[in-house]
Design a protein around this motif. Sequence first.
Motif, mmCIF file in Angstrom:
data_model
loop_
_atom_site.group_PDB
_atom_site.id
_atom_site.type_symbol
_atom_site.label_atom_id
_atom_site.label_comp_id
_atom_site.label_asym_id
_atom_site.label_seq_id
_atom_site.Cartn_x
_atom_site.Cartn_y
_atom_site.Cartn_z
ATOM 1 N N ASN A 150 -16.230 9.856 -18.094
ATOM 2 C CA ASN A 150 -16.989 11.226 -18.004
ATOM 3 C C ASN A 150 -16.163 12.174 -18.706
ATOM 4 O O ASN A 150 -16.440 13.356 -19.276
ATOM 5 N N TRP A 151 -14.786 12.019 -18.772
ATOM 6 C CA TRP A 151 -13.953 12.703 -19.523
ATOM 7 C C TRP A 151 -12.588 11.946 -20.046
ATOM 8 O O TRP A 151 -11.793 11.852 -19.554
ATOM 9 N N PRO A 152 -12.903 11.262 -21.370
ATOM 10 C CA PRO A 152 -11.929 10.489 -21.816
ATOM 11 C C PRO A 152 -10.916 11.147 -22.463
ATOM 12 O O PRO A 152 -10.103 10.361 -23.182
ATOM 13 N N TYR A 153 -10.685 12.432 -22.547
ATOM 14 C CA TYR A 153 -9.482 12.867 -23.190
ATOM 15 C C TYR A 153 -8.082 13.250 -22.180
ATOM 16 O O TYR A 153 -7.180 13.798 -22.458
ATOM 17 N N TYR A 154 -8.369 12.841 -20.839
ATOM 18 C CA TYR A 154 -7.186 13.110 -20.144
ATOM 19 C C TYR A 154 -6.882 11.752 -19.108
ATOM 20 O O TYR A 154 -7.950 11.066 -18.718
ATOM 21 N N GLU A 155 -5.764 11.303 -19.109
ATOM 22 C CA GLU A 155 -5.303 10.032 -18.505
ATOM 23 C C GLU A 155 -4.777 10.276 -17.291
ATOM 24 O O GLU A 155 -3.666 10.986 -17.147
ATOM 25 N N SER A 156 -5.400 9.491 -16.041
ATOM 26 C CA SER A 156 -4.669 9.562 -14.905
ATOM 27 C C SER A 156 -4.268 8.417 -14.217
ATOM 28 O O SER A 156 -4.605 7.316 -14.962
ATOM 29 N N ASN A 157 -3.462 8.349 -13.334
ATOM 30 C CA ASN A 157 -2.824 7.032 -12.933
ATOM 31 C C ASN A 157 -3.412 6.668 -11.588
ATOM 32 O O ASN A 157 -3.605 7.484 -10.755
ATOM 33 N N TYR A 158 -3.780 5.667 -11.432
ATOM 34 C CA TYR A 158 -4.579 5.097 -10.215
ATOM 35 C C TYR A 158 -3.627 3.950 -9.464
ATOM 36 O O TYR A 158 -2.949 3.126 -10.140
ATOM 37 N N TRP A 159 -3.585 3.934 -8.222
ATOM 38 C CA TRP A 159 -3.310 2.606 -7.522
ATOM 39 C C TRP A 159 -4.132 2.087 -6.607
ATOM 40 O O TRP A 159 -5.268 2.519 -6.066
ATOM 41 N N GLY A 160 -3.962 0.598 -6.365
ATOM 42 C CA GLY A 160 -4.815 -0.007 -5.679
ATOM 43 C C GLY A 160 -4.335 0.148 -4.171
ATOM 44 O O GLY A 160 -3.309 0.758 -3.769
ATOM 45 N N GLN A 161 -5.059 -0.434 -3.091
ATOM 46 C CA GLN A 161 -4.772 -0.268 -1.878
ATOM 47 C C GLN A 161 -3.401 -1.373 -1.320
ATOM 48 O O GLN A 161 -2.977 -1.424 -0.322
ATOM 49 N N GLY A 162 -3.339 -2.281 -2.162
ATOM 50 C CA GLY A 162 -2.132 -3.184 -2.055
ATOM 51 C C GLY A 162 -2.531 -4.584 -1.249
ATOM 52 O O GLY A 162 -3.781 -4.503 -0.559
ATOM 53 N N THR A 163 -2.012 -5.496 -1.538
ATOM 54 C CA THR A 163 -2.216 -6.949 -1.271
ATOM 55 C C THR A 163 -0.838 -7.447 -0.598
ATOM 56 O O THR A 163 0.068 -7.573 -1.100
ATOM 57 N N GLN A 164 -0.811 -8.251 0.699
ATOM 58 C CA GLN A 164 0.312 -8.458 1.149
ATOM 59 C C GLN A 164 0.727 -10.010 0.875
ATOM 60 O O GLN A 164 -0.156 -10.659 0.739
ATOM 61 N N VAL A 165 1.915 -10.070 0.387
ATOM 62 C CA VAL A 165 2.431 -11.329 -0.026
ATOM 63 C C VAL A 165 3.889 -11.631 1.069
ATOM 64 O O VAL A 165 4.781 -10.819 1.013
ATOM 65 N N THR A 166 3.755 -12.761 1.548
ATOM 66 C CA THR A 166 4.730 -12.981 2.664
ATOM 67 C C THR A 166 5.128 -14.473 2.289
ATOM 68 O O THR A 166 4.337 -15.684 2.266
ATOM 69 N N VAL A 167 6.400 -14.517 1.735
ATOM 70 C CA VAL A 167 7.003 -15.960 1.504
ATOM 71 C C VAL A 167 7.906 -16.106 2.711
ATOM 72 O O VAL A 167 9.107 -15.684 2.796
ATOM 73 N N SER A 168 7.742 -17.492 3.110
ATOM 74 C CA SER A 168 8.668 -18.132 4.067
ATOM 75 C C SER A 168 9.702 -18.919 3.693
ATOM 76 O O SER A 168 9.308 -19.692 2.682
ATOM 77 N N SER A 169 10.798 -19.087 4.421
ATOM 78 C CA SER A 169 11.771 -20.049 3.905
ATOM 79 C C SER A 169 11.666 -21.457 4.282
ATOM 80 O O SER A 169 10.620 -21.852 5.435
#
Length: 122
Positions: free
Chosen positions: A103-122
């Motif tokens: 819609n407005w290609p002349y301005y760049e914005s930064n976006y974040w996702g909601q996140g995904t959990q990563v759990t590494v067990s020993s």
Amino acid sequence: QVQLVESGGGLVQAGGSLRLSCVASGSIGSINDMGWYRQAPGKQRELVATITSRGATYYADSAKGRSTISRDNAKDTVALQMNSLKPEDTGVYYCNADIRSSNWPYYESNYWGQGTQVTVSS
């Protein structure tokens, strides 16, 4: 509005592998740099890897040699392949991208996702 959605997180044993994916959707004109960040409990969010629109990559020392970041510009996706996972890799992984709206290609914005959990067990 632009939206980033991560997937692929889960519980894995040390030494295992996971592939995280992030899909951008919405009024997208173009996507510049994309990256993956993680945040462990009680810690600040930190960079894991980045990739430019032309495929140049950067990895944090903690991820170097064990992770591979890639993207599919035709599908507006970025992925993070993680191998030889360690317990210290545990955290919420976030997708990040610099995007110009259709819609407005002349301005760049930064976006974040909601996140995904990563759990590494020993």
